[in-house]
Design an enzyme around this catalytic site. Structure first.
Site, mmCIF file in Angstrom:
data_model
loop_
_atom_site.group_PDB
_atom_site.id
_atom_site.type_symbol
_atom_site.label_atom_id
_atom_site.label_comp_id
_atom_site.label_asym_id
_atom_site.label_seq_id
_atom_site.Cartn_x
_atom_site.Cartn_y
_atom_site.Cartn_z
ATOM 1 N N PRO A 273 0.821 -1.211 0.000
ATOM 2 C CA PRO A 273 0.000 0.000 0.000
ATOM 3 C C PRO A 273 0.855 1.262 0.000
ATOM 4 C CG PRO A 273 -0.694 -1.526 1.724
ATOM 5 C CD PRO A 273 0.608 -2.036 1.188
ATOM 6 N N GLU B 253 2.243 -7.266 8.278
ATOM 7 C CA GLU B 253 2.465 -5.815 8.182
ATOM 8 C C GLU B 253 3.505 -5.487 7.110
ATOM 9 O OE1 GLU B 253 -0.361 -5.894 10.423
ATOM 10 O OE2 GLU B 253 0.406 -3.905 9.890
ATOM 11 N N ARG C 238 -1.176 -8.973 -20.725
ATOM 12 C CA ARG C 238 -2.045 -8.717 -21.880
ATOM 13 C C ARG C 238 -1.383 -7.761 -22.867
ATOM 14 N NH1 ARG C 238 -4.758 -3.898 -21.699
ATOM 15 N NH2 ARG C 238 -6.507 -4.567 -22.987
ATOM 16 N N ASP D 19 -7.063 1.024 -25.294
ATOM 17 C CA ASP D 19 -7.259 0.959 -23.837
ATOM 18 C C ASP D 19 -7.498 2.333 -23.235
ATOM 19 O OD1 ASP D 19 -7.001 -1.704 -23.342
ATOM 20 O OD2 ASP D 19 -4.870 -1.628 -22.843
HETATM 21 C C1 LIG Z 1 4.732 -5.685 1.442
HETATM 22 O O1 LIG Z 1 4.014 -5.144 2.532
HETATM 23 C C2 LIG Z 1 2.644 -5.281 2.537
HETATM 24 C C3 LIG Z 1 1.955 -4.913 3.690
HETATM 25 C C4 LIG Z 1 0.566 -5.034 3.737
HETATM 26 C C5 LIG Z 1 -0.137 -5.518 2.642
HETATM 27 C C6 LIG Z 1 0.550 -5.863 1.485
HETATM 28 C C7 LIG Z 1 -0.202 -6.350 0.297
HETATM 29 O O2 LIG Z 1 -0.326 -5.301 -0.658
HETATM 30 C C8 LIG Z 1 -1.429 -4.447 -0.519
HETATM 31 O O3 LIG Z 1 -2.190 -4.516 0.417
HETATM 32 C C9 LIG Z 1 -1.613 -3.435 -1.577
HETATM 33 C C10 LIG Z 1 -0.850 -3.285 -2.707
HETATM 34 N N1 LIG Z 1 -1.373 -2.247 -3.407
HETATM 35 N N2 LIG Z 1 -2.417 -1.738 -2.723
HETATM 36 C C11 LIG Z 1 -2.589 -2.459 -1.597
HETATM 37 C C12 LIG Z 1 1.948 -5.754 1.418
#
Ligand SMILES: COc1cccc(COC(=O)c2cn[nH]c2)c1
Length: 246
Positions: free
Chosen positions: A88, A115, A157, A172
């Site tokens: 995120p 996390e 794709r 697209d």
């Molecule tokens: C690598 O660290 C983490 C921590 C928490 C969740 C995640 C999974 O990815 C997402 O949640 C995400 C990806 N793009 N938007 C949301 C990865």
């Protein structure tokens, strides 16, 4: 293109066996290899996580299993890949990023859970190869696997021969050119009348110039309604040029 995916849930990637991506794999256009992170642990519980230094909720993925897994994946002599970590807190994944990644010969995806992954892993590999921390949107998933499915489909794709109709890539949403930064307008197919609803007359007219202009106008209408911020990037003379073009 070679794609390696490291995850504690490799079964998440069964969808990559079907449809366009599955056929591209059969044809050899895509070489997707899945790796179970726990195969690089050495304790009876195959532990991949531990409590965060500094306290706080949840768990963090340990650097050791990731280091051994990535060293093993990278030991291949097929050049230098990009390491992509969905998170995120990454840079936005856009069609432009997908286009750039589709030019790469080899991508390695690291699926974080909990996390996240100990930051020293990205620091360690960032000294040897390009590491992209990428977000597919402003929300939190339970892990990176679904984000990798999104990116593999968006990139796959675009590879030559994966999509039957090359035109649809150029058309697209967000593709460069006259419709750049615009959302696609409405689409229609047979029957001409369905439950009393007719297809817009212009689309049956055969006037390709007017049809193109109608589609651009509908794209502008939908973009203005759903994503007005995208219109801010369009300078006015581009719009006029669009008119002249058509
Ligand atoms: C690598 O660290 C983490 C921590 C928490 C969740 C995640 C999974 O990815 C997402 O949640 C995400 C990806 N793009 N938007 C949301 C990865």
């Amino acid at each position: 293109m070679r794609i390696d995916i490291v995850s504690i849930f490799p079964e998440y990637f069964a969808p990559l066996d079907v449809s366009l991506i599955g056929k591209a794999r059969e044809r050899g256009t895509l070489d997707v290899r899945l790796h179970q992170l726990r195969d690089w642990t050495h304790d009876i519980h195959r532990t991949v996580d531990d409590t965060p230094y500094g306290g706080g909720p949840g768990m963090v993925m340990k650097p050791d299993p990731w280091g051994e897994a990535l060293d093993s994946v990278l030991a291949s002599d097929e050049g230098t890949p990009r390491l992509i970590v969905p998170t995120p807190s990454g840079r936005p994944f856009t069609q432009e990023v997908a286009l750039r990644l589709s030019e790469e010969p080899w991508l390695v995806f690291a699926c974080g859970r909990y996390e996240g992954i100990d930051s020293r892993v990205m620091a360690e590999y960032g000294e040897r190869l390009p590491v992209d921390e990428v977000s597919i949107g402003d929300y939190v998933l339970a892990g990176g696997e679904v984000a990798v499915l999104v990116m593999v489909e968006a990139v796959g794709r675009l590879l030559p021969g994966v999509l039957g109709n090359v035109r649809s890539v150029a058309d697209d949403s967000f593709a460069p050119g006259a419709m750049a930064n615009l959302l696609e307008g409405p689409v229609y197919t047979k029957p001409p009348v369905w439950r009393g609803r007719e297809v817009p007359e212009i689309l049956l007219s055969g006037h390709h110039g007017r049809i193109a202009r109608w589609r651009r106008d509908e794209a502008l209408r939908r973009t203005s309604a759903n994503r007005p911020e995208l219109l801010a990037d369009l300078d006015p003379d581009t719009l006029d040029k669009r008119d002249r073009e058509v």
